[in-house]
Design a protein around this motif. Structure first.
Motif, PDB file in Angstrom:
ATOM      1  N   GLY A  85      -3.921   9.295   0.382  1.00 20.22           N
ATOM      2  CA  GLY A  85      -3.908   8.475  -0.825  1.00 20.22           C
ATOM      3  C   GLY A  85      -2.551   7.860  -1.099  1.00 20.22           C
ATOM      4  O   GLY A  85      -2.454   6.687  -1.484  1.00 20.22           O
ATOM      5  N   LEU A  86      -1.484   8.638  -0.901  1.00 14.78           N
ATOM      6  CA  LEU A  86      -0.126   8.120  -1.103  1.00 14.78           C
ATOM      7  C   LEU A  86       0.179   6.991  -0.130  1.00 14.78           C
ATOM      8  O   LEU A  86       0.691   5.928  -0.520  1.00 14.78           O
ATOM      9  CB  LEU A  86       0.882   9.254  -0.931  1.00 14.78           C
ATOM     10  CG  LEU A  86       2.359   8.860  -0.959  1.00 14.78           C
ATOM     11  CD1 LEU A  86       2.742   8.317  -2.322  1.00 14.78           C
ATOM     12  CD2 LEU A  86       3.254  10.058  -0.587  1.00 14.78           C
ATOM     13  N   LEU A  87      -0.158   7.210   1.141  1.00 14.75           N
ATOM     14  CA  LEU A  87       0.091   6.179   2.149  1.00 14.75           C
ATOM     15  C   LEU A  87      -0.721   4.922   1.856  1.00 14.75           C
ATOM     16  O   LEU A  87      -0.216   3.795   1.971  1.00 14.75           O
ATOM     17  CB  LEU A  87      -0.261   6.725   3.534  1.00 14.75           C
ATOM     18  CG  LEU A  87       0.564   7.921   4.028  1.00 14.75           C
ATOM     19  CD1 LEU A  87       0.009   8.442   5.351  1.00 14.75           C
ATOM     20  CD2 LEU A  87       2.023   7.551   4.182  1.00 14.75           C
ATOM     21  N   ASN A  90       0.767   3.016  -1.195  1.00 16.39           N
ATOM     22  CA  ASN A  90       1.979   2.259  -0.833  1.00 16.39           C
ATOM     23  C   ASN A  90       1.646   1.031   0.005  1.00 16.39           C
ATOM     24  O   ASN A  90       2.207  -0.053  -0.196  1.00 16.39           O
ATOM     25  CB  ASN A  90       2.946   3.157  -0.072  1.00 16.39           C
ATOM     26  CG  ASN A  90       3.589   4.207  -0.951  1.00 16.39           C
ATOM     27  OD1 ASN A  90       3.502   4.122  -2.175  1.00 16.39           O
ATOM     28  ND2 ASN A  90       4.225   5.194  -0.348  1.00 16.39           N
ATOM     29  N   LEU A  91       0.704   1.179   0.950  1.00 16.12           N
ATOM     30  CA  LEU A  91       0.300   0.054   1.786  1.00 16.12           C
ATOM     31  C   LEU A  91      -0.397  -1.009   0.949  1.00 16.12           C
ATOM     32  O   LEU A  91      -0.170  -2.220   1.137  1.00 16.12           O
ATOM     33  CB  LEU A  91      -0.628   0.545   2.900  1.00 16.12           C
ATOM     34  CG  LEU A  91      -1.134  -0.516   3.880  1.00 16.12           C
ATOM     35  CD1 LEU A  91       0.021  -1.169   4.618  1.00 16.12           C
ATOM     36  CD2 LEU A  91      -2.118   0.105   4.880  1.00 16.12           C
ATOM     37  N   GLN A  92      -1.234  -0.565   0.023  1.00 17.51           N
ATOM     38  CA  GLN A  92      -1.949  -1.500  -0.848  1.00 17.51           C
ATOM     39  C   GLN A  92      -0.973  -2.309  -1.698  1.00 17.51           C
ATOM     40  O   GLN A  92      -1.156  -3.514  -1.913  1.00 17.51           O
ATOM     41  CB  GLN A  92      -2.910  -0.714  -1.742  1.00 17.51           C
ATOM     42  CG  GLN A  92      -3.831  -1.571  -2.594  1.00 17.51           C
ATOM     43  CD  GLN A  92      -4.798  -0.725  -3.411  1.00 17.51           C
ATOM     44  OE1 GLN A  92      -4.735   0.507  -3.383  1.00 17.51           O
ATOM     45  NE2 GLN A  92      -5.682  -1.364  -4.139  1.00 17.51           N
ATOM     46  N   SER A 102      -6.930  -0.437   2.950  1.00 17.83           N
ATOM     47  CA  SER A 102      -5.707   0.357   3.096  1.00 17.83           C
ATOM     48  C   SER A 102      -6.021   1.766   3.588  1.00 17.83           C
ATOM     49  O   SER A 102      -5.341   2.293   4.468  1.00 17.83           O
ATOM     50  CB  SER A 102      -4.968   0.426   1.754  1.00 17.83           C
ATOM     51  OG  SER A 102      -4.579  -0.858   1.321  1.00 17.83           O
ATOM     52  N   VAL A 103      -7.063   2.373   3.017  1.00 13.54           N
ATOM     53  CA  VAL A 103      -7.464   3.716   3.446  1.00 13.54           C
ATOM     54  C   VAL A 103      -7.878   3.698   4.916  1.00 13.54           C
ATOM     55  O   VAL A 103      -7.541   4.595   5.695  1.00 13.54           O
ATOM     56  CB  VAL A 103      -8.610   4.255   2.565  1.00 13.54           C
ATOM     57  CG1 VAL A 103      -9.169   5.556   3.144  1.00 13.54           C
ATOM     58  CG2 VAL A 103      -8.119   4.485   1.149  1.00 13.54           C
TER      59      VAL A 103
END
Length: 378
Positions: A85-87, A90-92, A102-103
């Motif tokens: 979720g964090l990654l 940040n990507l989103q 993103s997921v």
């Protein structure tokens, strides 16, 4: 925060003591013989230290094994979901992609890292992650100290008084931030047996250091930036400094934190994968690799289903981690009482008190979060 950190360090030490009791035969795995009577069995032929599940079995039989397995799965898969979720968040933010896209992109490297064979192959990733987080935490503390030094008067706190739900969410987040109980035995069992005696002292020293940093960063950053309401303080600082060189610096720090979180993913997945391997009797490389792909897929699916990262952290911290944090005290107390030593009674009483406090915290966090989710949704 200090209380949660102290309880977490003591819980890890207690878990090692429980493992020693289980391996020495002071408390033994419980079962039933063919006549239906309770029997005790100890495998003295094996020098391999018992796993977390085997310690649970030594304390409460098959029920203890299942309880440990459920708690480890709930926490570690939840932590893996938070990392995804964090990654993805940040990507989103950076690439302006949809959440689902993103997921999906983050899922690819996480699934690839999940295929690393064992803990011994993870030390380069762990080293990078530790150095990266040290840089991020140092930068945060320095920024907060500069902010307080430049303020002519105490920084105002403009937010409203927190509600009971927000207090519970804060406690839940603190429990999540100090997770790690499920990693204590897997890491210790990988250490060479000739050096294993030093592991308890190394663990306590390391976790006391982590706990001190935990309290320092939380306290100083809270005083320096009292209006921070973000799950990531470095992301908050990037926005806080606007179009300045400091904002560019914290943008770089955010990228470093993101990569560090990615490198931590296989380490956090390992305890859950070991539980699945043992529970399902997986022996071949193909079956174990497939299981890891499925676990990562489940974590990604959970992230896609939850609206915000804050909600996911509160759920994992308030439900999974509070329950797992209570387990070392429960298991160690049962093993102490089973040893039937008079000197064990005072220690067992103290740990029963800590177990009770953990149970109350679990009940309050769980009920409050469920009511919150029922009324507002995730």
């Amino acid at each position: 925060m200090s209380g949660i950190a102290a309880q977490g360090v003591y819980g890890m030490w207690v878990l090692l003591r429980a493992q020693q009791l289980a391996s020495r035969g002071h408390a033994v795995a419980c079962g039933r013989d063919t006549s239906g009577q309770m029997s005790t069995q100890v495998d003295h032929s094996s020098t391999r230290p018992p796993t977390f599940e085997e310690v649970g079995h030594a304390a409460f039989g098959n029920s203890g094994r299942r309880l440990v397995a459920i708690c480890v799965l709930a926490l570690q898969l939840g932590v893996c979901a938070v990392i995804i979720g964090l990654l993805a968040t940040n990507l989103q933010t950076e690439a302006r992609l949809s959440k689902l896209c993103s997921v999906g992109i983050v899922y690819v490297p996480c699934a690839a890292l999940s295929q690393l064979p064992d803990l011994s192959s993870l030390w380069p990733l762990s080293l990078f992650g530790n150095l990266a987080m040290l840089l991020a935490l140092t930068s945060t503390v320095v920024a907060a100290a500069i902010e307080m030094a430049n303020a002519s008067e105490p920084l105002p706190f403009t937010r409203e008084d927190p509600s009971f739900k927000e207090v519970v969410a804060t406690v839940s987040s603190a429990f999540y931030a100090f997770e790690g109980v499920a990693l204590v035995l897997p890491v210790g069992n990988e250490i060479d047996r000739t050096k294993a005696q030093k592991y308890p002292s190394i663990l306590v020293t390391a976790m006391c250091t982590v706990g001190s940093v935990f309290v320092l960063v939380g306290g100083v950053s809270g005083l320096g930036f009292p209006d921070n309401d973000s799950a990531s303080v470095t992301a908050y600082l990037e926005k806080y400094y606007g179009n300045t060189s400091r904002s560019i610096y914290f943008h770089f720090i955010n990228i470093v934190v993101t990569v560090a979180a990615l490198t931590a993913f296989p380490l956090q997945l390992t305890p859950a994968a070991e539980v699945v391997d043992a529970g399902c009797g997986l022996r071949t490389h193909f079956s174990r690799r497939l299981a890891r792909f499925l676990l990562v897929s489940g974590c990604a699916g959970l992230v896609a289903a939850v609206d915000t990262l804050d909600s996911l952290i509160d759920i994992i911290g308030g439900v999974a981690n509070t329950l797992l944090a209570a387990l070392p005290f429960l298991l160690h107390t049962a093993l102490l009482l089973r040893a039937r030593k008079a000197e064990c009674v005072p220690l067992a009483a103290v740990e029963m008190l800590l177990l009770g406090l953990n149970s109350i915290g679990l009940l309050v966090c769980f009920s409050t979060l469920i009511l919150s989710l029922a009324t507002t949704g995730m």
